[in-house]
Every structure is written in C-alpha cells, then in structure tokens.
Design a protein around this motif. Structure first.
Motif, PDB file in Angstrom:
ATOM      1  N   VAL A 130       0.841  -1.188   0.000  1.00  0.00           N
ATOM      2  CA  VAL A 130       0.000   0.000   0.000  1.00  0.00           C
ATOM      3  C   VAL A 130       0.876   1.237   0.000  1.00  0.00           C
ATOM      4  N   GLY A 131       0.521   2.220  -0.818  1.00  0.00           N
ATOM      5  CA  GLY A 131       1.291   3.454  -0.880  1.00  0.00           C
ATOM      6  C   GLY A 131       0.389   4.649  -1.113  1.00  0.00           C
ATOM      7  N   LEU A 132       0.942   5.827  -0.870  1.00  0.00           N
ATOM      8  CA  LEU A 132       0.198   7.068  -1.020  1.00  0.00           C
ATOM      9  C   LEU A 132       1.036   8.055  -1.817  1.00  0.00           C
ATOM     10  N   ALA A 133       0.422   8.677  -2.828  1.00  0.00           N
ATOM     11  CA  ALA A 133       1.081   9.698  -3.639  1.00  0.00           C
ATOM     12  C   ALA A 133       0.282  10.995  -3.511  1.00  0.00           C
ATOM     13  N   LEU A 134       0.907  12.031  -2.958  1.00  0.00           N
ATOM     14  CA  LEU A 134       0.255  13.323  -2.780  1.00  0.00           C
ATOM     15  C   LEU A 134       0.876  14.359  -3.706  1.00  0.00           C
ATOM     16  N   SER A 135       0.050  15.221  -4.257  1.00  0.00           N
ATOM     17  CA  SER A 135       0.525  16.388  -4.990  1.00  0.00           C
ATOM     18  C   SER A 135      -0.062  17.616  -4.329  1.00  0.00           C
ATOM     19  N   ILE A 136       0.801  18.580  -3.998  1.00  0.00           N
ATOM     20  CA  ILE A 136       0.364  19.830  -3.381  1.00  0.00           C
ATOM     21  C   ILE A 136       0.441  20.912  -4.444  1.00  0.00           C
ATOM     22  N   ILE A 137      -0.696  21.500  -4.798  1.00  0.00           N
ATOM     23  CA  ILE A 137      -0.708  22.466  -5.891  1.00  0.00           C
ATOM     24  C   ILE A 137      -1.385  23.768  -5.468  1.00  0.00           C
ATOM     25  N   ASP A 138      -0.875  24.875  -5.984  1.00  0.00           N
ATOM     26  CA  ASP A 138      -1.577  26.151  -5.849  1.00  0.00           C
ATOM     27  C   ASP A 138      -2.142  26.518  -7.215  1.00  0.00           C
ATOM     28  N   HIS A 139      -2.771  27.706  -7.311  1.00  0.00           N
ATOM     29  CA  HIS A 139      -3.491  28.005  -8.550  1.00  0.00           C
ATOM     30  C   HIS A 139      -2.568  28.101  -9.763  1.00  0.00           C
ATOM     31  N   GLU A 140      -1.277  28.392  -9.557  1.00  0.00           N
ATOM     32  CA  GLU A 140      -0.349  28.447 -10.682  1.00  0.00           C
ATOM     33  C   GLU A 140      -0.038  27.060 -11.240  1.00  0.00           C
ATOM     34  N   ASP A 141      -0.344  26.025 -10.467  1.00  0.00           N
ATOM     35  CA  ASP A 141      -0.086  24.645 -10.906  1.00  0.00           C
ATOM     36  C   ASP A 141      -1.297  24.007 -11.584  1.00  0.00           C
ATOM     37  N   TYR A 142      -2.468  24.646 -11.516  1.00  0.00           N
ATOM     38  CA  TYR A 142      -3.698  23.985 -11.960  1.00  0.00           C
ATOM     39  C   TYR A 142      -3.621  23.529 -13.418  1.00  0.00           C
ATOM     40  N   HIS A 143      -3.196  24.419 -14.283  1.00  0.00           N
ATOM     41  CA  HIS A 143      -3.162  24.089 -15.706  1.00  0.00           C
ATOM     42  C   HIS A 143      -2.226  22.910 -15.965  1.00  0.00           C
ATOM     43  N   HIS A 144      -1.029  22.954 -15.372  1.00  0.00           N
ATOM     44  CA  HIS A 144      -0.056  21.890 -15.632  1.00  0.00           C
ATOM     45  C   HIS A 144      -0.531  20.556 -15.075  1.00  0.00           C
ATOM     46  N   PHE A 145      -1.203  20.603 -13.928  1.00  0.00           N
ATOM     47  CA  PHE A 145      -1.691  19.331 -13.397  1.00  0.00           C
ATOM     48  C   PHE A 145      -2.794  18.752 -14.287  1.00  0.00           C
ATOM     49  N   ASN A 146      -3.583  19.602 -14.902  1.00  0.00           N
ATOM     50  CA  ASN A 146      -4.569  19.101 -15.868  1.00  0.00           C
ATOM     51  C   ASN A 146      -3.889  18.412 -17.044  1.00  0.00           C
ATOM     52  N   VAL A 147      -2.771  18.951 -17.495  1.00  0.00           N
ATOM     53  CA  VAL A 147      -2.004  18.326 -18.577  1.00  0.00           C
ATOM     54  C   VAL A 147      -1.478  16.967 -18.136  1.00  0.00           C
ATOM     55  N   ILE A 148      -0.940  16.901 -16.910  1.00  0.00           N
ATOM     56  CA  ILE A 148      -0.443  15.633 -16.361  1.00  0.00           C
ATOM     57  C   ILE A 148      -1.550  14.595 -16.327  1.00  0.00           C
ATOM     58  N   GLU A 149      -2.731  15.004 -15.867  1.00  0.00           N
ATOM     59  CA  GLU A 149      -3.865  14.083 -15.824  1.00  0.00           C
ATOM     60  C   GLU A 149      -4.235  13.593 -17.220  1.00  0.00           C
ATOM     61  N   LYS A 150      -4.305  14.507 -18.160  1.00  0.00           N
ATOM     62  CA  LYS A 150      -4.709  14.147 -19.523  1.00  0.00           C
ATOM     63  C   LYS A 150      -3.731  13.154 -20.143  1.00  0.00           C
ATOM     64  N   LYS A 151      -2.443  13.436 -20.008  1.00  0.00           N
ATOM     65  CA  LYS A 151      -1.422  12.565 -20.607  1.00  0.00           C
ATOM     66  C   LYS A 151      -1.403  11.184 -19.962  1.00  0.00           C
ATOM     67  N   ASN A 152      -1.715  11.120 -18.668  1.00  0.00           N
ATOM     68  CA  ASN A 152      -1.672   9.845 -17.949  1.00  0.00           C
ATOM     69  C   ASN A 152      -3.054   9.229 -17.741  1.00  0.00           C
ATOM     70  N   LYS A 153      -4.071   9.820 -18.389  1.00  0.00           N
ATOM     71  CA  LYS A 153      -5.442   9.304 -18.346  1.00  0.00           C
ATOM     72  C   LYS A 153      -5.934   9.163 -16.903  1.00  0.00           C
ATOM     73  N   LEU A 154      -5.780  10.269 -16.171  1.00  0.00           N
ATOM     74  CA  LEU A 154      -6.198  10.326 -14.770  1.00  0.00           C
ATOM     75  C   LEU A 154      -7.277  11.389 -14.595  1.00  0.00           C
ATOM     76  N   ARG A 155      -8.022  11.297 -13.534  1.00  0.00           N
ATOM     77  CA  ARG A 155      -8.887  12.393 -13.096  1.00  0.00           C
ATOM     78  C   ARG A 155      -8.999  12.291 -11.597  1.00  0.00           C
ATOM     79  N   LEU A 156      -8.338  13.208 -10.899  1.00  0.00           N
ATOM     80  CA  LEU A 156      -8.277  13.168  -9.445  1.00  0.00           C
ATOM     81  C   LEU A 156      -9.022  14.359  -8.863  1.00  0.00           C
ATOM     82  N   GLU A 157      -9.752  14.123  -7.803  1.00  0.00           N
ATOM     83  CA  GLU A 157     -10.501  15.191  -7.155  1.00  0.00           C
ATOM     84  C   GLU A 157      -9.543  16.146  -6.452  1.00  0.00           C
ATOM     85  N   ARG A 158      -9.810  17.447  -6.583  1.00  0.00           N
ATOM     86  CA  ARG A 158      -9.038  18.453  -5.852  1.00  0.00           C
ATOM     87  C   ARG A 158      -9.596  18.536  -4.423  1.00  0.00           C
TER      88      ARG A 158
END
Length: 433
Positions: free
Chosen positions: A356-384
C-alpha cells in the motif's frame, strides 16, 4: 516493421516459464512465489531471443523480467560453446540513466545469479567515482555490464571495454534513454555494437514520440503493454493550497500523520536545500538528494533512507527512476514534474510490489493548468481536495483561460459529494476516519 503483441495468461509458478534449476532455487530462497504479469509475458519472449518493447508500472518486477532470461542465456552459451571472447568483451549490456539505478540493477542481477557460483560476471560502471577501480573490475571482460552511457563511453575511449561482442542490449527506463539528453551518447554506443543482437526496451512509460524512435532499434519485436494509471495499492490525492502556503501544509501533513519515511520531489537542486531549511525551521529534519552531491554522499543518504534512518528525503528527479525503496509509505510532489511522464515515475516509488502506498501532490493556482495536462497525458482524473486549516479560494474550472479569477464559494452551496471507494481507502490511510 510490424510489432507483435503478446497477451499470455500468468503462469502459476516460475517453473512453467522454462527457467533452469539454479534460477528456480534462488527465486524460492527469495520467496518469489508467482511471476508478475510482466515477468510472465516477457520471460518466454526473451528466452526465445525475440526483441521486446515492454511497458509496465513501476514496482512490477521489470528487472527480474530481463535479468532472469539473460542469465539463463549466458549460462547456456558459456557451457555449450567455446569462449572466443577477447579480454575486454561484454556479452550482455544494460544501459540505465542514473548511477543509483546502475548499482541497484547490478546488485539484483548478482543476487539472482548466486547459484551459478561466480561463473557469470556482472559489473556496474557509472560516473562520480574512480574510473580506475572500474577498469580493474573489467579486466578479462564481463558477461553482464550495467552502465550509464557517459561513463561507458569514457571506458571505451580508454580501451577498457569493447562492445563488438554484445549479444543482448537492454535499455532500462527506455523512455529516458531515448530522450534528447542521451541521444548522442546512445547513437555513439550503438555504432560500436553488432547489428545482429537482441534488443530489449523496458519502461513504465512509453510516450508516442519515444515509441516512434524504437522502430529503428528493434527487429520484429514483441510488444507488451501493461501500464495502468489505476493501481489498487497506490492511492493518489491532490491537495490545493493558497500560494505561499505549500511548505506550511507539507510540514502539517508530516507532523500530523507521523510518516516514518516520506520522499518529497522538487524540480531543482537549490530547491532541495531551500525546502530542507524551511522545514528545519518548523522542527522537521530533512536530508537532500541531488546531482550536486558527491557520489559517496548520494550513496550514504540513499542507503540511510532505505534503512529507515532518514524520515524525510527531498530529491530531484534523479530519485524518480527505477529506485526500489521497500515499503515507502508516501511520495509527495511539492513541485509538479515538468514532464507528465515523470509524474508516473515519481509516484511509482511508493505502492511497489503490491504494498500500500500514497502519492500526494500539493498544488496552488499556478499549478492547476499543468496538473490538468499531467492528468490528460496519464489518463487520470483526481478530485481536488483541501486540508482543514489550509482552505483556499476556489478558482474557475476554465484552466485554459488566462484570466482565471478567484470565485468565492457561497457558504452551504452545492451538494455534498459521495466518496468513492478509493477516497474512503485514502481517508483510512491518512487517518481521517
């Protein structure tokens, strides 16, 4: 060139894969009970001397998938053929992108080969340490060489090793090895190898642009694709926070959950030291791991972290590739990786081999766009999500707009969302229930 795809069922044991007794005995000692999917599908193809492109999640057993059949092949040719190799030959070559991965892969291969009683020689070469020591280790040649490209080219220029007898070439973390940073070095090395050889590519990710580069390397390859962004043992969560509060939230999480080990990723060497200083002021001692540290210091820090002697390790992406840290409970993206593919490599340091493992990403509003790109490329959709005491103003969902404005969320508005199974498991893991 066509690419064949294999989709074989997972055998119940390693005997069914056709491995020989010295390897089976060692696997029993190591408590390897059943092949993982990548091992089950790759080993028969590698034993059949097929070229291979294999994608599978981090922690899925890729090293054994190429090391075991390579050892079996070398054992066969050493016992059935006269050895015509000259004194600085190499038969099996494994290229890796980092020093730490070179040592780790070589150590694994040596462990699998215990019952060959020293008949198969394995050497690791990489920068940051004395080349003279490595040249001495290569005297008389070696059956398996695990190397970083830069140091290998240095040793070739010193006539310490030749590649004209390579029978098997393996690119571990192949997407990184085929990226721009290694292009010239890899081309130079390939020019020194025989055209007729087995070539195996292993990685957790194969972006399409990288996949296109493999066509010139491989001959009628088998393709195995087992990557999955959805792992039942790795919980992924995203916490939003106001700009300037990332460090405070990070320190809060470390103290609240009392993680015995946490690996924190940032994007620059100086950012490692800067974050370590800021955590120190909040009563948290952290070590750093980056390319400016000498190899001896890097080795000591990594060994201490693996042994549980260091609670918090702050690292650049040199720690994102291939490193096996047993039962690492949590990985945290303090900075988002520049490459979307590196996101999967980073979080793959946790949740390995069914743990069992946990992966956390801490983002502020300047990271929102890039994290959407990360999700799209890796076929993810994670709740904020937000952490109590660190609530942030919610921004408009149109991340592609250059005029995002904070939108105050009316008190009591909206329906309360029902948590899915993964979120419930995550709450249990974080101690929120």
């Amino acid at each position: 060139m066509s690419i064949a795809t294999t989709n074989q069922p997972t055998p119940n044991n390693f005997t069914e894969l056709g491995l020989i007794q010295p390897l089976l005995a060692r696997l029993t000692e190591m408590k390897y009970q059943q092949p993982t999917p990548i091992q089950a599908q790759a080993i028969p193809s590698v034993l059949a001397r097929r070229d291979l492109i294999a994608g599978a999640n981090t922690g899925s057993g890729k090293t054994a998938a190429f090391a075991l059949p390579l050892l079996q092949y070398l054992h066969k040719i050493k016992t059935t053929k006269h050895n015509n190799n000259d004194g600085n030959y190499v038969t099996g070559l494994v290229l890796v992108p980092t020093r730490e991965l070179a040592k780790q892969v070589a150590d694994s291969i040596k462990s699998y080969a215990v019952h060959f009683n020293g008949a198969i020689k394995t050497v690791a070469v990489f920068g940051g340490v004395s080349a003279n020591t490595q040249m001495l280790a290569l005297r008389g040649g070696t059956d398996i060489l695990v190397a970083t490209p830069g140091r290998l080219l240095d040793l070739i220029s010193s006539n310490a090793i030749k590649l004209d007898n390579v029978k098997t070439l393996i690119l571990d973390e192949a997407d990184r090895m085929l990226s721009l940073g290694f292009t010239e070095e890899l081309a130079s090395l390939l020019a020194l190898m025989p055209k007729q050889k087995q070539t195996l590519l292993f990685s957790a990710t194969f972006p399409e642009q990288v996949k296109a580069l493999t066509l010139d390397l491989l001959n009628d390859p088998v393709e195995i694709q087992l990557q999955s962004a959805d792992s039942s043992t790795l919980v992924q969560r995203v916490f939003t926070v106001n700009k300037g509060q990332k460090t405070a939230l990070l320190a809060h999480l470390i103290k609240q959950h009392k993680w015995q080990q946490s690996l924190i990723f940032v994007n620059a060497k100086n950012a490692c030291n800067h974050l370590a200083d800021k955590l120190s002021k909040r009563g948290i001692t952290a070590e750093v791991f980056h390319g400016d540290k000498g190899q001896g210091a890097r080795t000591r820090v990594l060994d201490a972290f693996k042994a549980g002697e260091i609670q918090v390790l702050i690292a650049t992406d040199i720690a994102a590739r291939g490193l096996d840290i047993e039962k690492l409970p949590v990985v945290i993206n303090f900075d988002l990786p520049r490459s979307p593919a590196d996101y999967m490599h980073r979080i793959g340091r946790s949740g390995r081999a069914g743990e069992v493992g946990l992966a956390l990403s801490i983002i502020d509003h300047e990271d929102y766009h890039h994290f959407n790109v990360i999700e799209k490329k890796n076929k993810l959709r994670l709740e904020r999500e937000q952490v109590a005491g660190f609530e942030t103003i919610e921004f408009e969902k149109d991340v592609f707009s250059s005029t995002n404005k904070p939108v105050a969320k009316p008190e009591g508005s909206g329906k309360k969302k029902r948590k899915n199974k993964q979120q419930v498991n995550a709450d249990i893991w974080l101690g929120n229930v």
